[in-house]
Design an enzyme around this catalytic site. Structure first.
Site, PDB file in Angstrom:
ATOM      1  N   ASP A  89       0.839  -1.195   0.000  1.00 42.03           N
ATOM      2  CA  ASP A  89       0.000   0.000   0.000  1.00 42.03           C
ATOM      3  C   ASP A  89       0.879   1.252   0.000  1.00 42.03           C
ATOM      4  OD1 ASP A  89      -1.903   2.098   0.637  1.00 42.03           O
ATOM      5  OD2 ASP A  89      -3.264   0.488   1.197  1.00 42.03           O
ATOM      6  N   SER A 137      -6.994   4.448  -1.411  1.00 42.46           N
ATOM      7  CA  SER A 137      -6.791   2.989  -1.434  1.00 42.46           C
ATOM      8  C   SER A 137      -8.064   2.193  -1.694  1.00 42.46           C
ATOM      9  CB  SER A 137      -6.189   2.517  -0.113  1.00 42.46           C
ATOM     10  OG  SER A 137      -4.892   3.028   0.034  1.00 42.46           O
ATOM     11  N   PHE A 153      -5.151  -9.649  15.428  1.00 38.02           N
ATOM     12  CA  PHE A 153      -3.993  -9.497  16.309  1.00 38.02           C
ATOM     13  C   PHE A 153      -3.878  -8.119  16.954  1.00 38.02           C
ATOM     14  CE2 PHE A 153      -3.061 -12.631  12.976  1.00 38.02           C
ATOM     15  CZ  PHE A 153      -2.803 -13.746  13.759  1.00 38.02           C
ATOM     16  N   ASP A 169       2.020   2.562   3.616  1.00 36.21           N
ATOM     17  CA  ASP A 169       1.188   3.757   3.407  1.00 36.21           C
ATOM     18  C   ASP A 169       0.989   4.547   4.696  1.00 36.21           C
ATOM     19  OD1 ASP A 169      -0.931   5.281   1.807  1.00 36.21           O
ATOM     20  OD2 ASP A 169      -2.109   4.502   3.471  1.00 36.21           O
TER      21      ASP A 169
END
Ligand SMILES: *[C@@H]1O[C@H](CO)[C@@H](O)[C@H](O)[C@H]1NC(C)=O
Ligand SMILES: *[C@@H]1O[C@H](CO)[C@@H](O)[C@H](O)[C@H]1NC(C)=O
Ligand SMILES: *[C@@H]1O[C@H](CO)[C@@H](O)[C@H](O)[C@H]1NC(C)=O
Ligand SMILES: *[C@@H]1O[C@H](CO)[C@@H](O)[C@H](O)[C@H]1NC(C)=O
Ligand SMILES: *[C@@H]1O[C@H](CO)[C@@H](O)[C@H](O)[C@H]1NC(C)=O
Length: 526
Positions: free
Chosen positions: A59, A103, A284, A333
């Site tokens: 990204d 994105s 996570f 990103d």
């Protein structure tokens, strides 16, 4: 020190000098050129369908980031694993309404094969930002490579270092006019639209995605509380509706009698038996995963992208029909947005490790591996730095104001990047040599004061290896990637093209070819 030791050290010094001199002379470059030609002449096109497809998205990993990361992680002569792929192209990344994309819109181009408006996912150009009604029209919603893979009997999955509900993964399974609708809390009250997390857990294709790993607990479970080790992301949605989508995911798998596991730390990931698990949900972190350099690598800590990629492939490869997997290095990103170039370079190095892991575990005769970025960033690499200088150091001083500047700069940046002061009624740029520019949290200077570093509209490179990888070979539209995956894996809208191409050959070509086809058929009948 004895005389012989001094002579030895002096000899060693001369030898090293000699090596470094020789390594850049004409013979070196000629030898390298020849080796490259030999390799290039031996390239074999793998002209058959791909059983598996893994698409890696760095990204924000534009061309400048790749170059700077290569120097940072490998030296300027080195190469990342994906830079050794022999099939390359460039992608035009503009969205339906902006020359510089976000994105969500680029994920929709890459995975659904249609350019979307900024901040919308899984829908076409008819859906404006925030227009819920338009996004609910079936004609505006478009299937992704995950839908196509599932319809063809393949296993599907995605892993990311961001929230699993974040922009890039969302286009794989959701249709939304607003990327911020990751949970109910950011949506208008009573909206007929469904948040991204609930689309992932309740709807198709989300319910049938076999591997989902990343962060985003705060969008899946209500009222999670912040801790120092794993803080809430205050930029993101925080669910408070009392639902627990992780438990609901488990319940769905129990009802459908599917072998499944929910995991949340390194220990559980490494102990997970992939042979006995068909559905895997790994969450996570509450927000995004910690940056690779800062994460706790112990049993209760967060995994690397390579760790998640490895387990994902182990789970998915059990399907004899193959699999479709998306792997996102999402924090490249995020690091750029905050204006911390070293973090972005470090995340790119970690992203490459995930690609190395996938290459190690797959066979290029059956797995198409695609590596690209969704968009570029406003990182700049300028200023005639010496060959032996660190990419993070000062490049040189400006001959105009005599103030040094670093090799890496940003076009646009946040208040931490915009570094000027007034001295004797003159606006002066701060001197970066007074700071530790090697620091992970150092902010490179920007030309423009913005709220954060912005994306760039520059083309991004696409690298491919395996069956049909040669279909990437020039400057393509970003939407082309979805169609290459469809064509290569024989899934989705171009599924039947391989076979129909053959029949077209028989039906419409010259008469002697028809006779040849007939002869072949008769021969086969015999
Ligand atoms: C979660 O928090 C919200 C707002 O802070 C509160 O109204 C709600 O009652 C809480 N829900 C639960 C299940 O604790
Ligand atoms: C992650 O990968 C590293 C490097 O290969 C390895 O040492 C570690 O055990 C892995 N952790 C998990 C949870 O798989
Ligand atoms: C780096 O190279 C330049 C010129 O090529 C030289 O002047 C400089 O001393 C070198 N620096 C180091 C640290 O080797
Ligand atoms: C401030 O600038 C003026 C005009 O250039 C100069 O004469 C003066 O010496 C400067 N003062 C200081 C303290 O640098
Ligand atoms: C540079 O150092 C100064 C003084 O310690 C500090 O105030 C400033 O925030 C630093 N700038 C950057 C970009 O790290």
């Amino acid at each position: 020190m004895s005389f012989s030791v001094v002579v030895f050290i002096f000899g060693l010094f001369l030898a090293i000098q000699n090596v470094s001199y020789c390594s850049d002379d004409i013979n070196y470059w000629k030898k390298l050129g020849l080796e490259d030609i030999k390799k290039s002449r031996e390239i074999k096109i793998i002209n058959k369908p791909a059983k598996n497809v893994i698409i890696f998205i760095g990204d924000g990993m534009g061309p400048t980031t790749v170059t700077a990361s290569r120097i940072y992680g490998k030296t300027e002569k080195g190469n990342f694993a994906f830079e050794k792929f022999t099939n390359l192209g460039l992608l035009k990344t503009y969205s339906a309404d902006k020359l510089v994309p976000d994105s969500c819109s680029t994920a929709t181009a890459l995975f659904n094969g249609v350019k979307a408006n900024q901040k919308t996912a899984g829908v076409d150009q008819t859906v404006r930002y925030n227009d819920c009604a338009a996004s609910l029209k079936p004609s505006a919603q478009h299937d992704s490579i995950i839908d196509w893979g599932q319809a063809a009997g393949k296993s599907t999955g995605f892993v990311t270092t961001t929230r699993v509900t974040h922009a890039t993964p969302s286009a794989l399974y959701a249709h939304t006019p607003n990327r911020k609708w990751e949970c109910e809390n950011t949506m208008p009250k009573g909206s007929p639209c469904k948040d991204i997390a609930k689309q992932l857990i309740e709807d198709l294709p989300g319910k049938n995605i076999q591997v989902i790993m990343g962060g985003g607990r705060q969008c899946l479970q209500s009222n999670v509380t912040s801790t120092d080790a794993d803080p809430i992301d205050t930029w993101s949605c925080l669910s408070t509706d009392g639902r627990d989508l992780i438990r609901e995911w488990e319940k769905d798998k129990i009802i459908r009698k599917l072998s499944h596991a929910f995991i949340e730390n390194n220990e559980q990931l490494s102990k997970l038996d992939a042979e006995k698990t068909d559905f895997l949900l790994g969450i996570f972190a509450k927000g995004h995963l910690k940056l690779d350099y800062a994460r706790d690598k112990g049993p209760k800590g967060m995994p690397s992208l390579a760790n998640m990629t490895e387990k994902a492939i182990e789970v998915l490869r059990k399907n004899k029909n193959g699999y479709i997997l998306m792997v996102e290095g999402g924090m490249i990103d995020q690091s750029h947005h905050r204006g911390h170039a070293r973090q972005a370079l470090d995340e790119t190095v970690a992203f490459n490790l995930a690609i190395e892991k996938a290459l190690e575990m797959t066979n290029e005769q059956e797995t198409l591996i695609i590596v690209t970025a969704d968009h570029s960033h406003s990182l700049v690499f300028a200023g005639y730095s010496d060959r032996n200088n660190s990419i993070l150091n000062v490049a040189q001083s400006s001959p105009m104001d005599k103030i040094p500047y670093t090799s890496l700069l940003y076009g646009t940046g946040g208040p931490n990047n915009f570094q000027y002061h007034i001295d004797n009624n003159t606006v002066l740029r701060n001197d970066p040599s007074k700071n530790n520019t090697q620091d992970f949290e150092y902010s490179q200077q920007s030309a423009v004061l913005n709220d954060e570093v912005t994306h760039s509209g520059t083309d991004v490179a696409i690298y491919a290896n395996g069956p049909m990888a040669h279909l990437f070979n020039s400057v393509h539209e970003q939407t082309y990637v979805a169609y290459v995956i469809s064509y290569a894996a024989n899934i989705g809208p171009l599924k039947t093209l391989h076979s129909s191409e053959n029949s077209v050959l028989c039906h419409f070509s010259a008469s002697n070819l028809i006779i040849l086809c007939l002869a072949v058929i008769i021969f086969q009948l015999n």
